[in-house]
Design an enzyme around this catalytic site. Structure first.
Site, PDB file in Angstrom:
ATOM      1  N   HIS A   1       0.856  -1.185   0.000  1.00 24.43           N
ATOM      2  CA  HIS A   1       0.000   0.000   0.000  1.00 24.43           C
ATOM      3  C   HIS A   1       0.889   1.231   0.000  1.00 24.43           C
ATOM      4  O   HIS A   1       2.119   1.106  -0.002  1.00 24.43           O
ATOM      5  CB  HIS A   1      -0.986  -0.019   1.172  1.00 24.43           C
ATOM      6  CG  HIS A   1      -0.370   0.058   2.532  1.00 24.43           C
ATOM      7  ND1 HIS A   1       0.527  -0.879   3.000  1.00 24.43           N
ATOM      8  CD2 HIS A   1      -0.531   0.958   3.544  1.00 24.43           C
ATOM      9  CE1 HIS A   1       0.880  -0.559   4.243  1.00 24.43           C
ATOM     10  NE2 HIS A   1       0.261   0.557   4.585  1.00 24.43           N
TER      11      HIS A   1
ATOM     12  N   ASP B   1       5.375   5.055   5.153  1.00 27.40           N
ATOM     13  CA  ASP B   1       6.393   4.193   5.765  1.00 27.40           C
ATOM     14  C   ASP B   1       6.668   2.928   4.955  1.00 27.40           C
ATOM     15  O   ASP B   1       7.563   2.153   5.296  1.00 27.40           O
ATOM     16  CB  ASP B   1       6.015   3.843   7.223  1.00 27.40           C
ATOM     17  CG  ASP B   1       4.671   3.132   7.357  1.00 27.40           C
ATOM     18  OD1 ASP B   1       3.710   3.519   6.674  1.00 27.40           O
ATOM     19  OD2 ASP B   1       4.597   2.167   8.159  1.00 27.40           O
ATOM     20  N   HIS B   2       5.927   2.733   3.875  1.00 27.19           N
ATOM     21  CA  HIS B   2       6.155   1.571   3.005  1.00 27.19           C
ATOM     22  C   HIS B   2       6.678   1.970   1.630  1.00 27.19           C
ATOM     23  O   HIS B   2       6.906   1.119   0.782  1.00 27.19           O
ATOM     24  CB  HIS B   2       4.854   0.766   2.845  1.00 27.19           C
ATOM     25  CG  HIS B   2       4.360   0.207   4.132  1.00 27.19           C
ATOM     26  ND1 HIS B   2       4.383  -1.133   4.430  1.00 27.19           N
ATOM     27  CD2 HIS B   2       3.860   0.823   5.231  1.00 27.19           C
ATOM     28  CE1 HIS B   2       3.913  -1.327   5.652  1.00 27.19           C
ATOM     29  NE2 HIS B   2       3.583  -0.148   6.154  1.00 27.19           N
TER      30      HIS B   2
HETATM   31 ZN   LIG Z   1       2.848   0.786   7.949  1.00 30.51          ZN
HETATM   32 ZN   LIG Z   2      -0.230   1.400   6.538  1.00 31.83          ZN
END
Ligand SMILES: [Zn+2]
Ligand SMILES: [Zn+2]
Length: 307
Positions: free
Chosen positions: A60, A64-65
């Site tokens: 997603h 933070d990804h």
């Molecule tokens: Zn996350």
């Molecule tokens: Zn998330």
């Protein structure tokens, strides 16, 4: 060889001990990345994960990804990368990943293709499939399962000799499932000396999610389930509100799925240094649990089949 190296194991914000999400899967010489939080490229250098990968799969688009992909691609450009890179992600891929790829004033020196995937997709590779499954995280999100194709059954060389089959190409044909005719005219079928196909290895990466039936289904008999466990049991309400899981919830998913091993990641900064509370809560439900830490590498062996 199939192994996983955790590049980042913390939730939402990087800390000194845990970077944000990133996972490198290494299989028979190939590297595949899942998620790419800020600083992932430096974690790769630190933990010996090369930049020769071809594909990154995003669960997603929470920052933070995601934020690490821009810098990683720039570095690869400076290293004279010419081979294409493919980025996969759920709905919004072109817009979000496209922005990340084109951020700044440099031009990409190599092709970057962006492919939108959805739950139910199965991306076939020579020796494995990447299966995309639904997750539940208050956004367009998916998880990924890497499922190796079944291996050939075990070949029984003693039986082959007993049957008078000369060692050589005929053994190979039988092993691959073809009946052969011997020099003396006899025909021998593979069922006489080859066992049934053996399952390949499988690993599942959930990304951020509440416990969900689709995660359980995707994780059936998985050799390794990497499930997020942002919170402990005392923060169940918060987990529900933010679309995350507690350690015990992740453990119940592993238990219901019949997974062989569970590794918890995406750990809240509250448990940054000491996640023993999460570990105890999960192990009470599913003993084969461990907590990921940055730089940890886990080998995924073949399940031993008892005859
Ligand atoms: Zn996350
Ligand atoms: Zn998330």
């Amino acid at each position: 060889m199939l192994s996983v190296t955790f590049l980042g194991t913390g939730a939402s914000i990087p800390t000194i001990d845990r970077n944000v999400s990133g996972l490198a899967v290494q299989r028979e010489g190939e590297t595949i990345l899942f998620d790419c939080g800020e600083g992932s490229q430096r974690q790769m250098m630190r933990y010996g994960v090369g930049f020769s990968f071809r594909e990154i799969f995003f669960t997603h688009y929470h920052a933070d990804h995601l934020l690490g992909v821009t810098g990683l691609l720039r570095t690869m450009g400076l290293q004279d990368r010419t081979a294409p890179v493919l980025l996969y992600g759920p709905r919004g891929a072109q817009r979000v990943l496209g922005t990340a790829v084109n951020l700044g004033i440099e031009r990409n020196k190599f092709p970057v293709d962006i492919l939108e995937i959805k739950p139910g997709d199965r991306l076939a590779r020579d020796e494995y499939d990447i299966v995309v499954f639904a997750t539940e995280h208050r956004a367009d999100t998916v998880g990924y399962a890497l499922m190796e194709h079944p291996r050939l059954g075990r070949f029984n060389p003693e039986r082959a000799r007993e049957l008078g089959i000369p060692e050589g190409p005929l053994w190979g044909q039988l092993h691959r499932g073809t009946a052969v005719t011997l020099p003396d005219g006899r025909t021998v079928g593979p069922s006489e000396l080859v066992g049934s196909p053996r399952p390949g290895r499988s690993l599942v990466y959930t990304g951020d999610t509440r416990p969900h039936l689709s995660v359980i289904e995707a994780s059936r008999n998985a050799d390794l389930l990497i499930h997020e466990a942002t919170f402990g049991g005392d923060e169940l309400e918060r987990a529900r509100e933010t679309g995350h899981s507690t350690a015990a919830e992740a453990a119940r998913v592993a238990l219901e799925a019949g997974a062989r091993r569970l590794v918890l990641t995406h750990i809240s900064s509250r448990y940054n240094r000491d996640a023993s509370e999460l570990l105890a809560e999960a192990q009470a439900v599913f003993p084969e649990t461990s907590i990921a830490r940055d730089g940890m590498t886990i080998d995924v062996p073949y399940a031993e089949i008892l005859h």
